[in-house]
Design a protein around this motif. Structure first.
Motif, PDB file in Angstrom:
ATOM      1  N   UNK A 226      46.621  24.853  31.776  1.00 41.97           N
ATOM      2  CA  UNK A 226      45.304  25.485  31.664  1.00 41.97           C
ATOM      3  C   UNK A 226      45.202  26.275  30.367  1.00 41.97           C
ATOM      4  N   UNK A 227      46.275  26.978  30.028  1.00 40.50           N
ATOM      5  CA  UNK A 227      46.294  27.790  28.807  1.00 40.50           C
ATOM      6  C   UNK A 227      46.135  26.917  27.567  1.00 40.50           C
ATOM      7  N   UNK A 228      46.693  25.708  27.601  1.00 41.28           N
ATOM      8  CA  UNK A 228      46.609  24.797  26.461  1.00 41.28           C
ATOM      9  C   UNK A 228      45.387  23.881  26.531  1.00 41.28           C
ATOM     10  N   UNK A 229      44.581  24.039  27.564  1.00 37.29           N
ATOM     11  CA  UNK A 229      43.378  23.240  27.690  1.00 37.29           C
ATOM     12  C   UNK A 229      43.644  21.790  28.059  1.00 37.29           C
ATOM     13  N   UNK A 230      44.758  21.543  28.722  1.00 39.90           N
ATOM     14  CA  UNK A 230      45.114  20.178  29.127  1.00 39.90           C
ATOM     15  C   UNK A 230      44.690  19.974  30.566  1.00 39.90           C
ATOM     16  N   UNK A 231      43.816  19.007  30.769  1.00 35.80           N
ATOM     17  CA  UNK A 231      43.295  18.736  32.092  1.00 35.80           C
ATOM     18  C   UNK A 231      43.710  17.337  32.550  1.00 35.80           C
ATOM     19  N   UNK A 232      43.421  17.045  33.801  1.00 44.19           N
ATOM     20  CA  UNK A 232      43.742  15.726  34.328  1.00 44.19           C
ATOM     21  C   UNK A 232      44.544  15.816  35.608  1.00 44.19           C
ATOM     22  N   UNK A 233      44.719  14.690  36.280  1.00 45.81           N
ATOM     23  CA  UNK A 233      45.343  14.689  37.608  1.00 45.81           C
ATOM     24  C   UNK A 233      46.835  14.971  37.616  1.00 45.81           C
ATOM     25  N   UNK A 234      47.506  14.860  36.464  1.00 42.19           N
ATOM     26  CA  UNK A 234      48.953  15.054  36.420  1.00 42.19           C
ATOM     27  C   UNK A 234      49.322  16.442  35.913  1.00 42.19           C
ATOM     28  N   UNK A 235      48.498  17.015  35.056  1.00 39.80           N
ATOM     29  CA  UNK A 235      48.809  18.290  34.409  1.00 39.80           C
ATOM     30  C   UNK A 235      49.181  19.366  35.429  1.00 39.80           C
ATOM     31  N   UNK A 236      50.393  19.885  35.309  1.00 40.02           N
ATOM     32  CA  UNK A 236      50.867  20.949  36.175  1.00 40.02           C
ATOM     33  C   UNK A 236      51.254  20.522  37.575  1.00 40.02           C
ATOM     34  N   UNK A 237      51.156  19.213  37.879  1.00 43.84           N
ATOM     35  CA  UNK A 237      51.374  18.752  39.254  1.00 43.84           C
ATOM     36  C   UNK A 237      52.225  17.490  39.329  1.00 43.84           C
ATOM     37  N   UNK A 238      53.079  17.243  38.372  1.00 50.03           N
ATOM     38  CA  UNK A 238      53.838  15.997  38.328  1.00 50.03           C
ATOM     39  C   UNK A 238      54.762  15.845  39.534  1.00 50.03           C
ATOM     40  N   UNK A 239      54.813  14.616  40.053  1.00 49.23           N
ATOM     41  CA  UNK A 239      55.809  14.238  41.058  1.00 49.23           C
ATOM     42  C   UNK A 239      57.029  13.618  40.386  1.00 49.23           C
ATOM     43  N   UNK A 240      56.787  12.924  39.264  1.00 45.62           N
ATOM     44  CA  UNK A 240      57.840  12.198  38.558  1.00 45.62           C
ATOM     45  C   UNK A 240      57.809  12.584  37.088  1.00 45.62           C
ATOM     46  N   UNK A 241      58.971  12.912  36.534  1.00 53.42           N
ATOM     47  CA  UNK A 241      59.109  13.153  35.103  1.00 53.42           C
ATOM     48  C   UNK A 241      59.892  11.997  34.492  1.00 53.42           C
ATOM     49  N   UNK A 242      59.308  11.346  33.493  1.00 55.04           N
ATOM     50  CA  UNK A 242      59.977  10.281  32.749  1.00 55.04           C
ATOM     51  C   UNK A 242      60.436  10.874  31.422  1.00 55.04           C
ATOM     52  N   UNK A 243      61.748  10.909  31.204  1.00 54.23           N
ATOM     53  CA  UNK A 243      62.278  11.494  29.977  1.00 54.23           C
ATOM     54  C   UNK A 243      62.477  10.411  28.919  1.00 54.23           C
ATOM     55  N   UNK A 244      62.483  10.782  27.628  1.00 60.46           N
ATOM     56  CA  UNK A 244      62.543   9.768  26.571  1.00 60.46           C
ATOM     57  C   UNK A 244      63.909   9.128  26.385  1.00 60.46           C
TER      58      UNK A 244
END
Length: 301
Positions: A226-244
């Protein structure tokens, strides 16, 4: 939504017991985990290994071995082969690594004659219960794929999503984690992340919602996103993290474990049957949780 490992164990119990073939089973923490899984009615087991040593440990931990089939095999390679064969032949549902090197058991898993190849990319995933996060968190890949290309990342996502479905997460939220949340042509991971998001939006990757690139804070913190203005269904609520890369995954895995005091469990997926491939240093509790992951994945098939 599964909030912690107690919820996970309850779900695994509801799926009914499945059979685990343990390769080189003469390991105290492994046998304690098997005992607990049996007591909780999550899993039964076939114990493959040195029968005399298994019985010694069984006496020490008060494990009633009359409830289990024991396959007496002292050679670690042959014991691994027999455990994998039990699963590929349908006599068991999950392979579990005991007191044996990962390379030894994986060689049997990949064997063309008795192995568990499925044609898919094999990947590792870890599940964490973090005190500061409201639900279980899946992280992949911290152990198998060193520097996956775009297509391999696609398959890693598909493996993780299939697993998430076994946890009854109908539309898992997948965050492709990078060092920043904007595409930078000089940072391949960010380019891949946007391409993976586009694959999801175009239906090439399905059964989930993929967003990327996302920095870690934006993936797991609603306040930060929210502070960075990033919206969407995943922001702040991830179930899965894919690392590089595997380095990023390994650092995240150990940071969560040792700094955040997270509980963890791990599984190898992408094979025709799940593989519980825990570290020798993992506790019996972590091994129990990993067995539960395997049982849930096996129940999905």
């Amino acid at each position: 939504m599964l909030k912690d490992f107690q919820d996970l164990l309850d779900l695994a119990k509801s799926k009914g017991p499945k059979k685990v073939a343990v390769a080189v089973a003469a390991d105290k923490d492994v046998l304690v985990a098997i005992k607990n899984a049996k007591d909780l009615e999550i899993a039964d087991a076939i114990l493959v290994g040195d029968k005399e040593k298994i019985e010694e440990i069984g006496d020490e931990i008060q494990l009633d071995l009359s409830k289990f089939e024991i396959v007496d095999e002292k050679d670690p390679v042959e014991a691994s082969r027999k455990a994998v064969s039990l699963v590929s032949s349908g006599k068991a549902h999950v392979v579990m690594k005991g007191l044996v090197d990962t390379a030894v058991i994986m060689k049997q898993v990949l064997d063309k004659e008795i192995g568990l190849r499925s044609g898919n990319l094999i990947s590792h995933l870890a599940v964490f219960s973090v005190p500061t996060y409201e639900k279980l968190l899946i992280v992949t890949d911290a152990a198998m794929n060193i520097s996956p290309d775009l297509n391999q990342k696609k398959q890693i996502i598909e493996n993780a999503v299939s697993f998430a479905h076994s946890l009854e997460i109908e539309d898992p939220k997948v965050a492709v984690v990078c060092a920043r949340e904007k595409v930078n042509p000089k940072m391949e991971a960010t380019v891949h992340a946007k391409e993976l998001e586009d694959m999801n939006k175009n239906g090439i990757i399905s059964g989930c919602t993929v967003r990327g690139p996302l920095a870690l804070d934006n993936a797991i913190s609603k306040e930060a996103s929210k502070h960075k203005g990033i919206e969407g269904p995943v922001a702040g609520e991830a179930d899965i993290l894919i690392v590089p890369t595997i380095e990023a995954g390994n650092v995240l895995y150990k940071s969560l474990t040792f700094l955040a005091k997270a509980e963890s469990a791990g599984l190898i997926v992408g094979t025709s049957a799940p593989i519980v491939l825990t570290s020798r240093a993992d506790t019996s509790e972590a091994k129990l949780h990993s067995i539960a992951l395997g049982i849930l994945m096996a129940s999905k098939k």
